[in-house]
Scaffold this active site. Sequence first.
Site, PDB file in Angstrom:
ATOM      1  N   CYS A  20      -1.582  -4.753  -5.507  1.00  0.00           N
ATOM      2  CA  CYS A  20      -2.113  -6.009  -4.965  1.00  0.00           C
ATOM      3  C   CYS A  20      -1.022  -7.083  -4.916  1.00  0.00           C
ATOM      4  O   CYS A  20      -0.048  -7.043  -5.682  1.00  0.00           O
ATOM      5  CB  CYS A  20      -3.255  -6.523  -5.828  1.00  0.00           C
ATOM      6  SG  CYS A  20      -4.816  -5.662  -5.594  1.00  0.00           S
ATOM      7  N   CYS A  38      -6.927  -7.833 -10.792  1.00  0.00           N
ATOM      8  CA  CYS A  38      -5.934  -8.910 -10.750  1.00  0.00           C
ATOM      9  C   CYS A  38      -6.372 -10.105 -11.595  1.00  0.00           C
ATOM     10  O   CYS A  38      -5.534 -10.793 -12.177  1.00  0.00           O
ATOM     11  CB  CYS A  38      -5.650  -9.321  -9.312  1.00  0.00           C
ATOM     12  SG  CYS A  38      -4.641  -8.077  -8.476  1.00  0.00           S
ATOM     13  N   GLU A  54      -1.155 -10.119  -5.960  1.00  0.00           N
ATOM     14  CA  GLU A  54      -1.052 -10.872  -7.222  1.00  0.00           C
ATOM     15  C   GLU A  54      -0.196 -10.115  -8.229  1.00  0.00           C
ATOM     16  O   GLU A  54       0.590 -10.714  -8.981  1.00  0.00           O
ATOM     17  CB  GLU A  54      -2.445 -11.107  -7.824  1.00  0.00           C
ATOM     18  CG  GLU A  54      -3.382 -11.919  -6.947  1.00  0.00           C
ATOM     19  CD  GLU A  54      -4.220 -11.060  -6.001  1.00  0.00           C
ATOM     20  OE1 GLU A  54      -3.716 -10.020  -5.516  1.00  0.00           O
ATOM     21  OE2 GLU A  54      -5.367 -11.442  -5.733  1.00  0.00           O
ATOM     22  N   GLU A  94       0.842  -1.205   0.000  1.00  0.00           N
ATOM     23  CA  GLU A  94       0.000   0.000   0.000  1.00  0.00           C
ATOM     24  C   GLU A  94       0.876   1.254   0.000  1.00  0.00           C
ATOM     25  O   GLU A  94       2.100   1.183   0.187  1.00  0.00           O
ATOM     26  CB  GLU A  94      -0.951  -0.045   1.201  1.00  0.00           C
ATOM     27  CG  GLU A  94      -1.912  -1.219   1.078  1.00  0.00           C
ATOM     28  CD  GLU A  94      -2.955  -1.291   2.178  1.00  0.00           C
ATOM     29  OE1 GLU A  94      -2.836  -0.583   3.201  1.00  0.00           O
ATOM     30  OE2 GLU A  94      -3.896  -2.096   2.017  1.00  0.00           O
ATOM     31  N   ASN A  95       0.213   2.391  -0.223  1.00  0.00           N
ATOM     32  CA  ASN A  95       0.940   3.648  -0.372  1.00  0.00           C
ATOM     33  C   ASN A  95       0.130   4.762   0.275  1.00  0.00           C
ATOM     34  O   ASN A  95      -1.107   4.733   0.228  1.00  0.00           O
ATOM     35  CB  ASN A  95       1.134   3.930  -1.870  1.00  0.00           C
ATOM     36  CG  ASN A  95       2.118   5.039  -2.123  1.00  0.00           C
ATOM     37  OD1 ASN A  95       1.807   6.212  -1.981  1.00  0.00           O
ATOM     38  ND2 ASN A  95       3.324   4.674  -2.484  1.00  0.00           N
ATOM     39  N   ALA A  96       0.829   5.747   0.839  1.00  0.00           N
ATOM     40  CA  ALA A  96       0.155   6.891   1.450  1.00  0.00           C
ATOM     41  C   ALA A  96      -0.744   7.601   0.437  1.00  0.00           C
ATOM     42  O   ALA A  96      -1.789   8.151   0.798  1.00  0.00           O
ATOM     43  CB  ALA A  96       1.186   7.863   2.016  1.00  0.00           C
TER      44      ALA A  96
HETATM   45  N1  THU Z   1      -5.737  -6.850  -2.179  1.00  0.00           N
HETATM   46  C1  THU Z   1      -4.842  -7.683  -2.787  1.00  0.00           C
HETATM   47  O1  THU Z   1      -3.630  -7.591  -2.534  1.00  0.00           O
HETATM   48  N2  THU Z   1      -5.303  -8.599  -3.651  1.00  0.00           N
HETATM   49  C2  THU Z   1      -6.626  -8.752  -3.951  1.00  0.00           C
HETATM   50  O2  THU Z   1      -6.953  -9.456  -4.904  1.00  0.00           O
HETATM   51  C3  THU Z   1      -7.641  -8.116  -3.106  1.00  0.00           C
HETATM   52  C4  THU Z   1      -7.157  -6.875  -2.433  1.00  0.00           C
HETATM   53  C5  THU Z   1      -5.217  -5.822  -1.259  1.00  0.00           C
HETATM   54  C6  THU Z   1      -5.297  -4.425  -1.810  1.00  0.00           C
HETATM   55  C7  THU Z   1      -5.284  -3.608  -0.542  1.00  0.00           C
HETATM   56  O3  THU Z   1      -3.930  -3.397  -0.151  1.00  0.00           O
HETATM   57  C8  THU Z   1      -5.956  -4.503   0.483  1.00  0.00           C
HETATM   58  O4  THU Z   1      -5.955  -5.810  -0.060  1.00  0.00           O
HETATM   59  C9  THU Z   1      -7.385  -4.091   0.812  1.00  0.00           C
HETATM   60  O5  THU Z   1      -8.116  -3.951  -0.349  1.00  0.00           O
END
Ligand code: THU
Length: 143
Positions: free
Chosen positions: A60, A96, A62, A51-53
């Site tokens: 994600c 994804c 994937e 994640e990022n600020a």
């Molecule tokens: N997220 C994933 O990494 N993969 C997915 O397929 C679903 C969502 C992450 C994105 C974000 O950092 C956090 O889960 C909440 O949405």
Amino acid sequence: MSSSLSAEHERHLVQVARDARLRAHAPYSHFAVGAALMDEQGRVHAGANIENAAYPQGLCAEAAALAHLVVAGGKRVVAAVVVGEGQQPVTPCGGCRQKLREFAGDELPVIVADGRAVRLRTSLGELLPHSFGPDHLGKRISR
Ligand code: THU
């Protein structure tokens, strides 16, 4: 229909995705996700969400795993595992699913697990029916 994934490969991929999940950078959502992808050579590539600020810049799990696969020279995804914790199985998000579609077809086995168990065994074709892919642009992809 998905192609078959041995129990041994599934166990290994789930473990790799669980380990990757522990390294997620998710200080905003606190929703850690791990992913593991097997390429056509049998190599396994891990990813975690980053994640990022500036929220929309987040990545994600994937997508992170796909980046590792591509940089390692992988051409196809033959199995995908996603690990997250929640009431419902943490299935790949829509974006994804499409990203995976670039390197796999309907038959791709997609396994969703949490820290305790496999929650869902499905396929990319079930998650993304009637998909748009490289073949629509005249690109031949080896299945
Ligand atoms: N997220 C994933 O990494 N993969 C997915 O397929 C679903 C969502 C992450 C994105 C974000 O950092 C956090 O889960 C909440 O949405």
